[in-house]
Each structure stands twice: as structure tokens, then as C-alpha cells.
Motif scaffolding. Structure first.
Motif, PDB file in Angstrom:
ATOM      1  N   PRO A 169      87.148 140.591  65.069  1.00 35.95           N
ATOM      2  CA  PRO A 169      86.386 140.203  63.870  1.00 35.95           C
ATOM      3  C   PRO A 169      86.498 138.727  63.521  1.00 35.95           C
ATOM      4  N   GLN A 170      87.520 138.059  64.051  1.00 35.65           N
ATOM      5  CA  GLN A 170      87.658 136.626  63.808  1.00 35.65           C
ATOM      6  C   GLN A 170      86.609 135.835  64.583  1.00 35.65           C
ATOM      7  N   LEU A 171      86.206 136.382  65.742  1.00 35.44           N
ATOM      8  CA  LEU A 171      85.284 135.663  66.621  1.00 35.44           C
ATOM      9  C   LEU A 171      83.907 136.295  66.719  1.00 35.44           C
ATOM     10  N   GLU A 183      87.972 147.454  70.507  1.00 38.80           N
ATOM     11  CA  GLU A 183      86.975 148.225  71.241  1.00 38.80           C
ATOM     12  C   GLU A 183      85.973 147.281  71.900  1.00 38.80           C
ATOM     13  N   MET A 184      85.404 147.716  73.013  1.00 39.07           N
ATOM     14  CA  MET A 184      84.528 146.847  73.783  1.00 39.07           C
ATOM     15  C   MET A 184      83.165 146.696  73.111  1.00 39.07           C
ATOM     16  N   VAL A 185      82.684 145.467  73.104  1.00 38.52           N
ATOM     17  CA  VAL A 185      81.360 145.152  72.562  1.00 38.52           C
ATOM     18  C   VAL A 185      80.637 144.229  73.539  1.00 38.52           C
ATOM     19  N   TYR A 192      80.055 129.659  68.768  1.00 29.26           N
ATOM     20  CA  TYR A 192      80.579 128.380  69.247  1.00 29.26           C
ATOM     21  C   TYR A 192      81.821 127.954  68.462  1.00 29.26           C
ATOM     22  N   LYS A 193      82.642 127.187  69.142  1.00 29.58           N
ATOM     23  CA  LYS A 193      83.798 126.583  68.485  1.00 29.58           C
ATOM     24  C   LYS A 193      83.914 125.142  68.952  1.00 29.58           C
ATOM     25  N   GLN A 194      84.543 124.335  68.138  1.00 30.59           N
ATOM     26  CA  GLN A 194      84.771 122.929  68.460  1.00 30.59           C
ATOM     27  C   GLN A 194      86.270 122.689  68.444  1.00 30.59           C
ATOM     28  N   GLY A 195      86.832 122.641  69.624  1.00 36.16           N
ATOM     29  CA  GLY A 195      88.288 122.596  69.713  1.00 36.16           C
ATOM     30  C   GLY A 195      88.862 123.888  69.169  1.00 36.16           C
ATOM     31  N   ASP A 196      89.748 123.778  68.185  1.00 41.97           N
ATOM     32  CA  ASP A 196      90.335 124.968  67.562  1.00 41.97           C
ATOM     33  C   ASP A 196      89.517 125.461  66.365  1.00 41.97           C
ATOM     34  N   LYS A 197      88.466 124.735  66.013  1.00 43.07           N
ATOM     35  CA  LYS A 197      87.675 125.097  64.830  1.00 43.07           C
ATOM     36  C   LYS A 197      86.506 125.999  65.211  1.00 43.07           C
ATOM     37  N   ARG A 201      80.486 132.637  64.519  1.00 46.36           N
ATOM     38  CA  ARG A 201      80.891 133.749  65.370  1.00 46.36           C
ATOM     39  C   ARG A 201      79.768 134.209  66.291  1.00 46.36           C
ATOM     40  N   ALA A 202      80.152 134.807  67.406  1.00 47.23           N
ATOM     41  CA  ALA A 202      79.187 135.392  68.315  1.00 47.23           C
ATOM     42  C   ALA A 202      78.700 136.719  67.744  1.00 47.23           C
ATOM     43  N   LYS A 203      77.408 137.030  67.920  1.00 46.48           N
ATOM     44  CA  LYS A 203      76.850 138.288  67.438  1.00 46.48           C
ATOM     45  C   LYS A 203      76.946 139.331  68.556  1.00 46.48           C
ATOM     46  N   VAL A 204      77.480 140.497  68.202  1.00 43.07           N
ATOM     47  CA  VAL A 204      77.752 141.501  69.227  1.00 43.07           C
ATOM     48  C   VAL A 204      77.223 142.876  68.797  1.00 43.07           C
ATOM     49  N   SER A 205      77.127 143.762  69.792  1.00 45.69           N
ATOM     50  CA  SER A 205      76.732 145.155  69.552  1.00 45.69           C
ATOM     51  C   SER A 205      77.718 146.074  70.249  1.00 45.69           C
TER      52      SER A 205
END
Length: 208
Positions: A169-171, A183-185, A192-197, A201-205
Motif C-alpha cells: 500500500p505504500q507503493l 498478495e499478488m497484484v 514513479y519515485k525520485q531517489g527515496d521520495k 504510486r503505481a495503479k494495480v489490480s
């Protein structure tokens, strides 16, 4: 404790400033600082805050102190407050010029990387309108300058589209259904991230 509410209001009326919130926004200071000025605490306030308020009210620092901290101006010669105000204004101008210069440098650097894309992309769009059957794969190389710019800025994707990964859920942002962490999605739209920032988030199903 003195109350300078009426004095402040008279200055605000001259500038058509209706309330303390509007004055704080115009001056770029917190509303608390305006209240402190109103309550006779100008002598305890930072000079840069007083200068911002005086500029918002359209008066000099000397005028502000004369009206809101007369006990302070009696101990300070007028030349000292005027010189301080001039020094502050000069520093502000230098900072603005430096900011403008850095922005121009940033834009020029970015446009240099995107030069080929800027030149060719409008032509590709026009040809695509004229020929709807044009294979999209043929225009992918034109996106390389954008990819190069992202690399220059240290921007990278979280995962490739279509990849199957454990849900985090963080990503990841779930588009439909429900899953538990781990669980697999499936990645539908990459994040996208820029360095550690984390940028977004990526959209998933869920994998059914």
C-alpha cells in the motif's frame, strides 16, 4: 499591553485590506505575527517580518515602528531603520535575481535534453491524425529524450506495466477489488519515485 487595532485598521483601510487574514497573505507572514503587531509587540518581532508587513501596508519600516513601537524609535536614529530597510530590500532583489537566473539555467538545461523531441513530436502528432493506422511502436524512439530527462532528474518507475508484484500500500494504489498486503497484484499504470521520495504510486489490480 497596548492595543494598536485601530491604528492597524486605519493603515489597512488605506490599502483596501479587509481583515487580518488578507493582510497576512499579502505580507507573506503568519496571522499570528499580525496579531502580535496589533497587540504592541513590534519591538519583540524579527525585523524581516516587520519589513514585510510595512511593505504590505505601503509604509516604510520607520513609519511602522513610529506607529506601533514608539518606545523603540525614540532610542534609534531614523537613519538606522532606513539603512536596515534598504539593506533588506537589496538582499531581496539579489535573491529574486538569483532565483530567476537559476530557473533560466534549469529551463535551458531541460530544453537542451528535450530539443529533438520538441522538434519532432508535433510532426508525429500531425501524421498520426492523417494516418490513424500508423503503428505506435514506430514513434517510441521519439520518447527517448523524455526518458533521458527523467534519468537526469533521478526519476524512475516503481515497476513495469504488466508486472506481477506483491501488493504494498505504500507503493501501490488499488484500482478495483480488494487485496491484503503481500498478495499478488498486476501493475496497470506505473508509479514513479525520485531517489527515496515517492512521487506517486503505481495503479494495480488484483490477479484473479
Amino acid at each position: 499591553m497596548k492595543n494598536y487595532a485601530s491604528v492597524l485598521k486605519s493603515f489597512m483601510d488605506k490599502r483596501s485590506i479587509s481583515n487580518l487574514k488578507e493582510l497576512s497573505q499579502k505580507a507573506g507572514v503568519s496571522e499570528l505575527q499580525i496579531i502580535r503587531l496589533q497587540r504592541g509587540l513590534a519591538s519583540r518581532m524579527p525585523v524581516d517580518i516587520l519589513l514585510k508587513i510595512s511593505q504590505a501596508l505601503g509604509i516604510t519600516l520607520t513609519e511602522l515602528l513610529t506607529n506601533f513601537a514608539p518606545e523603540l524609535t525614540q532610542r534609534l536614529p531614523e537613519t538606522s531603520t532606513s539603512a536596515l530597510e534598504q539593506k533588506y530590500n537589496n538582499i531581496q532583489k539579489e535573491l529574486e535575481q538569483q532565483k530567476k537566473f537559476l530557473m533560466q539555467e534549469f529551463q535551458q538545461s531541460s530544453l537542451g535534453i528535450l530539443e529533438s523531441w520538441l522538434q519532432q513530436w508535433p510532426t508525429v502528432v500531425e501524421k498520426a491524425k492523417q494516418n490513424p493506422s500508423l503503428a505506435a511502436v514506430k514513434i517510441l524512439p521519439l520518447l527517448r529524450p523524455v526518458e533521458k530527462l527523467m534519468a537526469e532528474w533521478n526519476v524512475e518507475s516503481i515497476a513495469t506495466v504488466g508486472a506481477e508484484v506483491p501488493f504494498d500500500p505504500q507503493l501501490h494504489e488499488l484500482m478495483d477489488g480488494s487485496v491484503q498486503k503481500g498478495e499478488m497484484v498486476k501493475i496497470r499504470y506505473t508509479g514513479y519515485k525520485q531517489g527515496d521520495k515517492l512521487l506517486f504510486r503505481a495503479k494495480v489490480s488484483p490477479i484473479r
